[in-house]
Design a protein around this motif. Structure first.
Motif, mmCIF file in Angstrom:
data_model
loop_
_atom_site.group_PDB
_atom_site.id
_atom_site.type_symbol
_atom_site.label_atom_id
_atom_site.label_comp_id
_atom_site.label_asym_id
_atom_site.label_seq_id
_atom_site.Cartn_x
_atom_site.Cartn_y
_atom_site.Cartn_z
ATOM 1 N N VAL A 192 0.845 -1.196 0.000
ATOM 2 C CA VAL A 192 0.000 0.000 0.000
ATOM 3 C C VAL A 192 0.881 1.247 0.000
ATOM 4 C CG1 VAL A 192 -1.600 1.339 1.408
ATOM 5 C CG2 VAL A 192 -1.995 -1.092 1.073
ATOM 6 N N GLY A 193 0.542 2.214 -0.835
ATOM 7 C CA GLY A 193 1.322 3.447 -0.929
ATOM 8 C C GLY A 193 0.719 4.568 -0.113
ATOM 9 N N THR A 194 0.746 4.446 1.194
ATOM 10 C CA THR A 194 0.225 5.493 2.076
ATOM 11 C C THR A 194 1.045 5.499 3.349
ATOM 12 O OG1 THR A 194 -1.719 6.297 3.298
ATOM 13 C CG2 THR A 194 -1.468 3.930 3.087
ATOM 14 N N ASP A 195 1.094 6.646 4.033
ATOM 15 C CA ASP A 195 1.852 6.738 5.278
ATOM 16 C C ASP A 195 0.949 6.747 6.505
ATOM 17 O OD1 ASP A 195 0.690 9.182 4.950
ATOM 18 O OD2 ASP A 195 2.550 10.346 5.014
ATOM 19 N N SER A 196 -0.304 6.336 6.347
ATOM 20 C CA SER A 196 -1.245 6.331 7.465
ATOM 21 C C SER A 196 -0.833 5.315 8.526
ATOM 22 C CB SER A 196 -2.657 5.999 6.970
ATOM 23 O OG SER A 196 -3.537 5.819 8.063
ATOM 24 N N LEU A 197 -0.744 5.777 9.769
ATOM 25 C CA LEU A 197 -0.363 4.912 10.880
ATOM 26 C C LEU A 197 -1.568 4.383 11.647
ATOM 27 C CD1 LEU A 197 2.719 6.886 12.278
ATOM 28 C CD2 LEU A 197 2.695 4.935 10.706
ATOM 29 N N ASN A 198 -2.762 4.552 11.108
ATOM 30 C CA ASN A 198 -3.954 4.055 11.787
ATOM 31 C C ASN A 198 -3.894 2.539 11.930
ATOM 32 O OD1 ASN A 198 -5.211 6.567 12.069
ATOM 33 N ND2 ASN A 198 -6.148 6.431 10.035
ATOM 34 N N PRO A 199 -4.136 2.003 13.128
ATOM 35 C CA PRO A 199 -4.147 0.550 13.309
ATOM 36 C C PRO A 199 -5.271 -0.097 12.500
ATOM 37 C CG PRO A 199 -3.979 1.679 15.426
ATOM 38 C CD PRO A 199 -4.317 2.723 14.411
ATOM 39 N N VAL A 200 -5.005 -1.286 12.009
ATOM 40 C CA VAL A 200 -5.978 -2.032 11.204
ATOM 41 C C VAL A 200 -6.832 -2.901 12.115
ATOM 42 C CG1 VAL A 200 -6.242 -3.797 9.414
ATOM 43 C CG2 VAL A 200 -4.478 -2.039 9.183
ATOM 44 N N SER A 201 -8.150 -2.805 11.974
ATOM 45 C CA SER A 201 -9.037 -3.695 12.716
ATOM 46 C C SER A 201 -9.460 -4.882 11.866
ATOM 47 C CB SER A 201 -10.268 -2.942 13.216
ATOM 48 O OG SER A 201 -11.082 -2.515 12.136
ATOM 49 N N GLY A 202 -9.322 -4.785 10.542
ATOM 50 C CA GLY A 202 -9.664 -5.893 9.661
ATOM 51 C C GLY A 202 -9.406 -5.523 8.215
ATOM 52 N N LEU A 203 -9.217 -6.541 7.382
ATOM 53 C CA LEU A 203 -9.055 -6.332 5.943
ATOM 54 C C LEU A 203 -9.556 -7.569 5.213
ATOM 55 C CD1 LEU A 203 -6.299 -8.170 5.711
ATOM 56 C CD2 LEU A 203 -5.149 -6.016 6.078
ATOM 57 N N GLN A 204 -9.978 -7.369 3.960
ATOM 58 C CA GLN A 204 -10.548 -8.476 3.202
ATOM 59 C C GLN A 204 -10.533 -8.159 1.720
ATOM 60 O OE1 GLN A 204 -14.368 -9.816 4.672
ATOM 61 N NE2 GLN A 204 -14.841 -10.940 2.799
ATOM 62 N N PHE A 205 -10.269 -9.185 0.906
ATOM 63 C CA PHE A 205 -10.372 -9.018 -0.536
ATOM 64 C C PHE A 205 -11.833 -9.023 -0.964
ATOM 65 C CE2 PHE A 205 -5.846 -9.920 -1.014
ATOM 66 C CZ PHE A 205 -5.537 -9.119 -2.115
ATOM 67 N N ALA A 264 -9.255 -6.199 -5.929
ATOM 68 C CA ALA A 264 -9.766 -5.140 -5.046
ATOM 69 C C ALA A 264 -9.857 -5.637 -3.606
ATOM 70 C CB ALA A 264 -11.136 -4.669 -5.522
ATOM 71 N N PHE A 265 -9.560 -4.752 -2.671
ATOM 72 C CA PHE A 265 -9.612 -5.107 -1.256
ATOM 73 C C PHE A 265 -10.081 -3.912 -0.448
ATOM 74 C CE2 PHE A 265 -5.364 -3.489 -2.087
ATOM 75 C CZ PHE A 265 -5.158 -2.593 -1.046
ATOM 76 N N ILE A 266 -10.455 -4.179 0.799
ATOM 77 C CA ILE A 266 -10.908 -3.127 1.702
ATOM 78 C C ILE A 266 -10.218 -3.294 3.049
ATOM 79 C CG2 ILE A 266 -12.925 -4.450 2.471
ATOM 80 C CD1 ILE A 266 -14.453 -1.761 2.595
ATOM 81 N N ILE A 267 -9.846 -2.169 3.648
ATOM 82 C CA ILE A 267 -9.224 -2.149 4.971
ATOM 83 C C ILE A 267 -10.089 -1.301 5.885
ATOM 84 C CG2 ILE A 267 -7.154 -1.560 6.297
ATOM 85 C CD1 ILE A 267 -5.630 -1.501 3.604
ATOM 86 N N CYS A 268 -10.283 -1.759 7.103
ATOM 87 C CA CYS A 268 -10.980 -0.958 8.115
ATOM 88 C C CYS A 268 -10.006 -0.648 9.240
ATOM 89 C CB CYS A 268 -12.192 -1.701 8.667
ATOM 90 S SG CYS A 268 -13.155 -0.754 9.888
ATOM 91 N N ALA A 269 -9.872 0.624 9.574
ATOM 92 C CA ALA A 269 -9.024 1.040 10.690
ATOM 93 C C ALA A 269 -9.852 1.064 11.975
ATOM 94 C CB ALA A 269 -8.429 2.418 10.422
ATOM 95 N N THR A 270 -9.169 1.034 13.103
ATOM 96 C CA THR A 270 -9.876 1.022 14.380
ATOM 97 C C THR A 270 -10.657 2.312 14.621
ATOM 98 O OG1 THR A 270 -7.863 1.808 15.475
ATOM 99 C CG2 THR A 270 -8.241 -0.576 15.444
ATOM 100 N N ASN A 271 -10.317 3.404 13.926
ATOM 101 C CA ASN A 271 -11.069 4.657 14.080
ATOM 102 C C ASN A 271 -12.237 4.750 13.097
ATOM 103 O OD1 ASN A 271 -9.819 5.167 11.653
ATOM 104 N ND2 ASN A 271 -8.755 7.035 12.324
ATOM 105 N N GLY A 272 -12.493 3.678 12.342
ATOM 106 C CA GLY A 272 -13.634 3.640 11.434
ATOM 107 C C GLY A 272 -13.320 4.048 10.005
#
Length: 372
Positions: A169-182, A187-195
């Motif tokens: 992933v080309g981003t510098d976001s330090l948000n913790p991941v709560s889940g991810l799925q293809f 194509a995939f989706i990531i959810c951070a703990t802050n929503g």
């Protein structure tokens, strides 16, 4: 197109001791007895096969169209690859999974296999480590791979056999991941703990960020994705986000700027941690989702009447089996359902686990709940 699979068991793995078992449990035979249940009284899970892991297991996933599992531990410095062995039955593993961070095990929906031992066959060493646990999701391509990350900035796709990084992933976001799925093969989706939701594609390192309002992002969030596996189009997918305050947002992946519907669930958080929050879409029933992780219950909701107004819907069913069967002592922490999952094709059958080590298989329109 859905294939017909022989869905017969779950895998469990512990993380509460230095050396932990990974076991395959056969589902109770009563679940498959149909109209002949009187001739099939067996109501217990049975140990079929197993192995040992020399570190706690914090996350476990099955790899699409293989006989492999991948696990991550508390250190977050490596991923372990496990082989379930040859399957003489010719039945593929169904990749729909169930996992939990409860003290005694993780759960993964699997078919029955004929092996005695679950063996570790590989290690994927990671350059980046973080205090947050590393989340895992199987790739959906012919080349066995795993998408993983503890923070959005370190999410990457790794080839299972070689350990080669196929995508980052080309981003510098330090948000913790709560889940991810293809969603599909790319194509995939990531959810951070802050929503925050991130939607990406393995053909492009950039990802689209969809953040929540600041007052909402203070809660802990998790997500559930409804797809038509294994190759889904964005138009057929819905994503639900569940917060530690009981708020649910349902979004269309084609228009993520605002939720399609939302609700404020009447839930009391009896457990201090938000690690067990779970929201799942029913794979067969339309517009049904389930929620757990607040207390000892699993709640099923029909979202058909939900709107953009923040109302308080009533559940159409509440599974209280874990609370009713638990012997609570004075010094024990409150019982909490640590995870649950819908059966892939039995419309109203679910599996759930609780912090007391109990596993339940139950049908919310049937007369019997099967538990151990």
């Amino acid at each position: 197109m859905y294939k017909s699979f022989s869905f017969a068991g779950v895998c469990v793995a512990g993380y509460s001791s230095p050396k932990n078992e990974i076991l395959e449990l056969q589902l109770p035979l009563k679940l498959f007895a149909g109209n002949k249940q009187g001739l099939c009284p067996e109501r217990d899970f049975k140990v079929q096969h197993g192995g040992f892991c020399d570190e706690p297991v914090e996350c476990l996933r099955h790899i699409f169209e293989t006989r492999n599992l991948v696990t991550s531990g508390d250190a977050g410095s490596k991923l372990l690859v496990w082989d379930l062995g040859e399957d003489d039955s010719g039945i593929n593993i169904f990749f729909f999974f169930l996992f939990s961070s409860w003290p005694s095990s993780f759960l993964l929906l699997l078919p029955k296999n004929d092996l005695d031992v679950i063996k570790r066959t590989g290690v994927i060493n990671l350059r980046d480590t973080a205090a947050e646990g590393r989340k895992i999701s199987s790739g959906l391509t012919e080349v066995p791979s795993v998408l993983h990350g503890s923070r959005i900035s370190d999410v990457q796709l790794t080839e299972l056999a070689s350990g080669k990084t196929l995508y980052a992933v080309g981003t510098d976001s330090l948000n913790p991941v709560s889940g991810l799925q293809f969603i599909n093969a790319s194509a995939f989706i990531i959810c951070a703990t802050n929503g925050t939701l991130c939607v990406g594609d393995t053909r492009d390192p950039s990802v689209e960020h969809y953040a929540l309002q600041e007052d909402m992002s203070r809660s802990h969030w998790t997500f559930g994705l409804k797809t038509n596996p294994p190759q889904s189009d964005l138009s057929s997918c819905s994503v639900s986000r569940l917060s530690s305050c009981g708020q649910v947002l349902v979004s269309d992946l084609r228009k993520m700027s605002s939720p399609v519907t939302q609700a404020q669930l009447n839930l009391q958080h009896s457990f201090s941690s938000s690690d067990f929050l779970t929201v799942r879409w029913a794979p067969v029933l339309d517009n049904c989702l389930s929620v757990s992780g607040f207390d000892g219950t699993v709640l099923v909701f029909d979202t058909t009447s939900w709107t953009t107004d923040l109302k308080n819907p009533e559940p159409i069913f509440v599974h209280r089996g874990h609370s009713l069967s638990c012997e609570v002592k004075t010094d024990d922490p409150p019982l909490v359902v640590t995870t649950h999952v819908w059966h892939p094709w039995r419309p109203r059958t679910l599996l759930s686990a609780a912090s007391d080590g109990s596993l339940h298989v139950w049908d919310w329109v049937g007369k019997d709940n099967i538990s151990v």
